[in-house]
Motif scaffolding. Sequence first.
Motif, PDB file in Angstrom:
ATOM      1  N   ASN A 169       0.849  -1.186   0.000  1.00  0.00           N
ATOM      2  CA  ASN A 169       0.000   0.000   0.000  1.00  0.00           C
ATOM      3  C   ASN A 169       0.888   1.241   0.000  1.00  0.00           C
ATOM      4  OD1 ASN A 169      -2.549   1.527   0.378  1.00  0.00           O
ATOM      5  ND2 ASN A 169      -1.609   2.048   2.338  1.00  0.00           N
ATOM      6  N   LEU A 170       0.683   2.095  -0.987  1.00  0.00           N
ATOM      7  CA  LEU A 170       1.469   3.328  -1.101  1.00  0.00           C
ATOM      8  C   LEU A 170       0.541   4.518  -0.909  1.00  0.00           C
ATOM      9  CD1 LEU A 170       3.775   2.421  -4.124  1.00  0.00           C
ATOM     10  CD2 LEU A 170       4.291   2.283  -1.675  1.00  0.00           C
ATOM     11  N   GLY A 171       0.366   4.928   0.341  1.00  0.00           N
ATOM     12  CA  GLY A 171      -0.386   6.130   0.672  1.00  0.00           C
ATOM     13  C   GLY A 171       0.583   7.237   1.012  1.00  0.00           C
ATOM     14  N   GLY A 172       0.386   7.896   2.172  1.00  0.00           N
ATOM     15  CA  GLY A 172       1.380   8.862   2.614  1.00  0.00           C
ATOM     16  C   GLY A 172       2.666   8.176   3.010  1.00  0.00           C
ATOM     17  N   ARG A 209       0.410  13.680 -11.030  1.00  0.00           N
ATOM     18  CA  ARG A 209      -0.646  12.955 -11.728  1.00  0.00           C
ATOM     19  C   ARG A 209      -0.095  12.218 -12.944  1.00  0.00           C
ATOM     20  NH1 ARG A 209      -5.906  13.506 -11.050  1.00  0.00           N
ATOM     21  NH2 ARG A 209      -5.644  15.526  -9.993  1.00  0.00           N
ATOM     22  N   ASP A 210      -0.340  10.895 -12.972  1.00  0.00           N
ATOM     23  CA  ASP A 210       0.106  10.027 -14.076  1.00  0.00           C
ATOM     24  C   ASP A 210       1.606  10.068 -14.292  1.00  0.00           C
ATOM     25  OD1 ASP A 210      -2.566   9.268 -14.603  1.00  0.00           O
ATOM     26  OD2 ASP A 210      -2.868  11.051 -15.842  1.00  0.00           O
ATOM     27  N   GLY A 211       2.376  10.489 -13.264  1.00  0.00           N
ATOM     28  CA  GLY A 211       3.822  10.553 -13.395  1.00  0.00           C
ATOM     29  C   GLY A 211       4.303  11.647 -14.317  1.00  0.00           C
ATOM     30  N   ASP A 212       3.448  12.630 -14.617  1.00  0.00           N
ATOM     31  CA  ASP A 212       3.803  13.659 -15.600  1.00  0.00           C
ATOM     32  C   ASP A 212       5.007  14.487 -15.172  1.00  0.00           C
ATOM     33  OD1 ASP A 212       1.782  12.875 -17.273  1.00  0.00           O
ATOM     34  OD2 ASP A 212       0.369  14.429 -16.650  1.00  0.00           O
ATOM     35  N   VAL A 213       5.158  14.728 -13.867  1.00  0.00           N
ATOM     36  CA  VAL A 213       6.272  15.552 -13.395  1.00  0.00           C
ATOM     37  C   VAL A 213       7.556  14.733 -13.314  1.00  0.00           C
ATOM     38  CG1 VAL A 213       7.116  17.050 -11.547  1.00  0.00           C
ATOM     39  CG2 VAL A 213       4.671  17.005 -12.101  1.00  0.00           C
ATOM     40  N   SER A 214       7.464  13.525 -12.779  1.00  0.00           N
ATOM     41  CA  SER A 214       8.664  12.716 -12.514  1.00  0.00           C
ATOM     42  C   SER A 214       9.177  11.968 -13.739  1.00  0.00           C
ATOM     43  CB  SER A 214       8.353  11.697 -11.416  1.00  0.00           C
ATOM     44  OG  SER A 214       7.268  10.860 -11.798  1.00  0.00           O
ATOM     45  N   ARG A 215       8.337  11.824 -14.761  1.00  0.00           N
ATOM     46  CA  ARG A 215       8.658  10.923 -15.876  1.00  0.00           C
ATOM     47  C   ARG A 215      10.005  11.238 -16.521  1.00  0.00           C
ATOM     48  NH1 ARG A 215       4.453  11.849 -18.643  1.00  0.00           N
ATOM     49  NH2 ARG A 215       3.238  10.094 -17.816  1.00  0.00           N
ATOM     50  N   ASP A 216      10.284  12.486 -16.773  1.00  0.00           N
ATOM     51  CA  ASP A 216      11.506  12.860 -17.490  1.00  0.00           C
ATOM     52  C   ASP A 216      12.610  13.351 -16.557  1.00  0.00           C
ATOM     53  OD1 ASP A 216      10.329  12.270 -19.979  1.00  0.00           O
ATOM     54  OD2 ASP A 216       9.346  14.223 -20.015  1.00  0.00           O
ATOM     55  N   GLY A 217      12.401  13.216 -15.256  1.00  0.00           N
ATOM     56  CA  GLY A 217      13.412  13.658 -14.306  1.00  0.00           C
ATOM     57  C   GLY A 217      14.520  12.635 -14.138  1.00  0.00           C
ATOM     58  N   MET A 218      15.620  13.089 -13.524  1.00  0.00           N
ATOM     59  CA  MET A 218      16.768  12.219 -13.270  1.00  0.00           C
ATOM     60  C   MET A 218      16.915  12.023 -11.767  1.00  0.00           C
ATOM     61  SD  MET A 218      19.212  10.428 -14.505  1.00  0.00           S
ATOM     62  CE  MET A 218      19.268  11.012 -16.216  1.00  0.00           C
ATOM     63  N   ILE A 286       3.388  -9.037  -6.471  1.00  0.00           N
ATOM     64  CA  ILE A 286       3.170  -7.892  -5.596  1.00  0.00           C
ATOM     65  C   ILE A 286       1.991  -7.115  -6.148  1.00  0.00           C
ATOM     66  CG2 ILE A 286       4.107  -5.718  -4.714  1.00  0.00           C
ATOM     67  CD1 ILE A 286       6.862  -6.965  -4.842  1.00  0.00           C
ATOM     68  N   ILE A 287       0.974  -6.926  -5.319  1.00  0.00           N
ATOM     69  CA  ILE A 287      -0.208  -6.166  -5.697  1.00  0.00           C
ATOM     70  C   ILE A 287      -0.118  -4.805  -5.018  1.00  0.00           C
ATOM     71  CG2 ILE A 287      -2.716  -6.064  -5.625  1.00  0.00           C
ATOM     72  CD1 ILE A 287      -2.689  -9.140  -5.499  1.00  0.00           C
ATOM     73  N   VAL A 288      -0.176  -3.748  -5.807  1.00  0.00           N
ATOM     74  CA  VAL A 288       0.027  -2.396  -5.293  1.00  0.00           C
ATOM     75  C   VAL A 288      -1.324  -1.688  -5.202  1.00  0.00           C
ATOM     76  CG1 VAL A 288       1.270  -0.219  -5.558  1.00  0.00           C
ATOM     77  CG2 VAL A 288       2.297  -2.346  -6.392  1.00  0.00           C
ATOM     78  N   CYS A 289      -1.602  -1.128  -4.032  1.00  0.00           N
ATOM     79  CA  CYS A 289      -2.807  -0.331  -3.845  1.00  0.00           C
ATOM     80  C   CYS A 289      -2.415   1.030  -3.277  1.00  0.00           C
ATOM     81  CB  CYS A 289      -3.818  -1.052  -2.958  1.00  0.00           C
ATOM     82  SG  CYS A 289      -3.180  -1.629  -1.383  1.00  0.00           S
ATOM     83  N   GLY A 290      -3.395   1.896  -3.083  1.00  0.00           N
ATOM     84  CA  GLY A 290      -3.101   3.257  -2.665  1.00  0.00           C
ATOM     85  C   GLY A 290      -2.789   4.137  -3.857  1.00  0.00           C
ATOM     86  N   GLY A 291      -2.648   5.428  -3.591  1.00  0.00           N
ATOM     87  CA  GLY A 291      -2.435   6.386  -4.675  1.00  0.00           C
ATOM     88  C   GLY A 291      -1.187   6.131  -5.490  1.00  0.00           C
ATOM     89  N   GLY A 292      -0.154   5.516  -4.885  1.00  0.00           N
ATOM     90  CA  GLY A 292       1.090   5.273  -5.603  1.00  0.00           C
ATOM     91  C   GLY A 292       0.950   4.367  -6.797  1.00  0.00           C
ATOM     92  N   ARG A 293      -0.107   3.533  -6.808  1.00  0.00           N
ATOM     93  CA  ARG A 293      -0.269   2.616  -7.947  1.00  0.00           C
ATOM     94  C   ARG A 293      -0.577   3.373  -9.226  1.00  0.00           C
ATOM     95  NH1 ARG A 293      -5.245   3.636  -6.381  1.00  0.00           N
ATOM     96  NH2 ARG A 293      -7.039   3.184  -7.727  1.00  0.00           N
ATOM     97  N   ARG A 294      -1.050   4.617  -9.093  1.00  0.00           N
ATOM     98  CA  ARG A 294      -1.399   5.407 -10.270  1.00  0.00           C
ATOM     99  C   ARG A 294      -0.190   6.126 -10.861  1.00  0.00           C
ATOM    100  NH1 ARG A 294      -5.995   7.465  -7.147  1.00  0.00           N
ATOM    101  NH2 ARG A 294      -7.932   6.460  -7.802  1.00  0.00           N
ATOM    102  N   ALA A 313      -3.849  -3.112  -7.980  1.00  0.00           N
ATOM    103  CA  ALA A 313      -4.889  -3.927  -7.351  1.00  0.00           C
ATOM    104  C   ALA A 313      -6.035  -4.251  -8.295  1.00  0.00           C
ATOM    105  CB  ALA A 313      -5.405  -3.213  -6.103  1.00  0.00           C
ATOM    106  N   GLU A 314      -6.314  -3.364  -9.222  1.00  0.00           N
ATOM    107  CA  GLU A 314      -7.454  -3.580 -10.123  1.00  0.00           C
ATOM    108  C   GLU A 314      -7.285  -4.832 -10.986  1.00  0.00           C
ATOM    109  OE1 GLU A 314      -7.850   0.351  -8.521  1.00  0.00           O
ATOM    110  OE2 GLU A 314      -6.126  -0.703  -9.368  1.00  0.00           O
ATOM    111  N   THR A 315      -6.053  -5.286 -11.197  1.00  0.00           N
ATOM    112  CA  THR A 315      -5.847  -6.464 -12.040  1.00  0.00           C
ATOM    113  C   THR A 315      -6.359  -7.742 -11.381  1.00  0.00           C
ATOM    114  OG1 THR A 315      -3.595  -6.814 -11.208  1.00  0.00           O
ATOM    115  CG2 THR A 315      -3.846  -5.425 -13.161  1.00  0.00           C
TER     116      THR A 315
END
Length: 362
Positions: A169-172, A209-218, A286-294, A313-315
């Motif tokens: 679970n990936l929450g806070g 949201r959707d990894g838009d900020v972190s996607r291209d970061g190093m 490993i089944i991931v739930c919480g906001g981090g799965r997004r 988790a939805e899978t």
Amino acid sequence: MSKIYTALGLMSGTSLDGVDAAVIMTDGEQVQSFGPSVTVPYTNAQRQTLTDATLAALTWNFIGPAPNIFAEAEDALDAAHRTAIQTLDAGVVDIIGYHGQTVLHRPDRLKTLQLGRGQGLSDEFGCPIVFDFRSEDVASGGQGAPLAPIYHKALVDHADLPGVTAVLNLGGVGNVSLVTANDLLASDTGPANGPLDSFLDSWGISMDRDGDVSRDGMPDFFKIERWLRADFFNRAWPKSADRYDFSVLDDLSDVAIGDGAATLCAFTALSAARTIRQMGVALDRIIVCGGGRRNPTIMTMLQMELDCPVQPAETVGWDSDAIEAQAFGYLAVRVMRGLPNSFPTTTGVPTPTVGGRIVYPA
């Protein structure tokens, strides 16, 4: 199965995004079925009050009189949960599990505090309410977290998943439950969305949201390696953490937003992988739930670090947004039946413990 209860669970996490409410039908051991669920965001005023209460709690640290803002925060918290219950319109329920809002968690001092008054909601909605789930475990020498593992086991059994399953679970804060044929192991893993959300908030952005900020970061792995030397990561499991235990944001004050976000995503993935490896169990999934799965950045990094499939988790047919709220409905039924909800291998408590206080309508 024993008597089946219709239970309503309420959960508000350290991310302070709002209240999750969900209905579950269960006897406190097996899951029979799931009912409706809803997420109701906090108003800006409620979120600010709860943030102020959390910061006041960190300064207070269980020394001296409690800050006055706690009463104001409980008013805001109860109002938000009342709105969530009314929005869900669940009909007649047998019992409500009310997690409340964690503002300070110090198991090293045998103390934890979740704000929220159970009696008022019990009187208003006419059913028993279980709240204050963590204090008994902490007072008995446990970590007070995570508490959802026994519910994660029920979910895995309900889905009839073979082999060894980890529910991450990936929450806070992150936590993981390892469900095997004979054992249930659990621990907090370290940071999840908490530091990332705080970092982005300083840039005026609510989330990655959707990894838009972190996607291209190093990612800066030198920083991460230093962060991973913190005491939490060297402690034996089971262990617990507070969102504010990971004070790393000062190290990112002069870092570009994309690089900072990518670094914090990697910190989440690497700390979760490290804790899972510490537990020494070969996993089938490993089944991931919480906001981090997004967050695709976090999910990709987890898959790179771990030697088994990592899937949201939805899978497997779970409603990830409802899982934590369902868990506290499930735990409320366990408390009603006198069944333990924490164990030596999940919180480190010396003996299985029934946590939670029950109040009834006046």
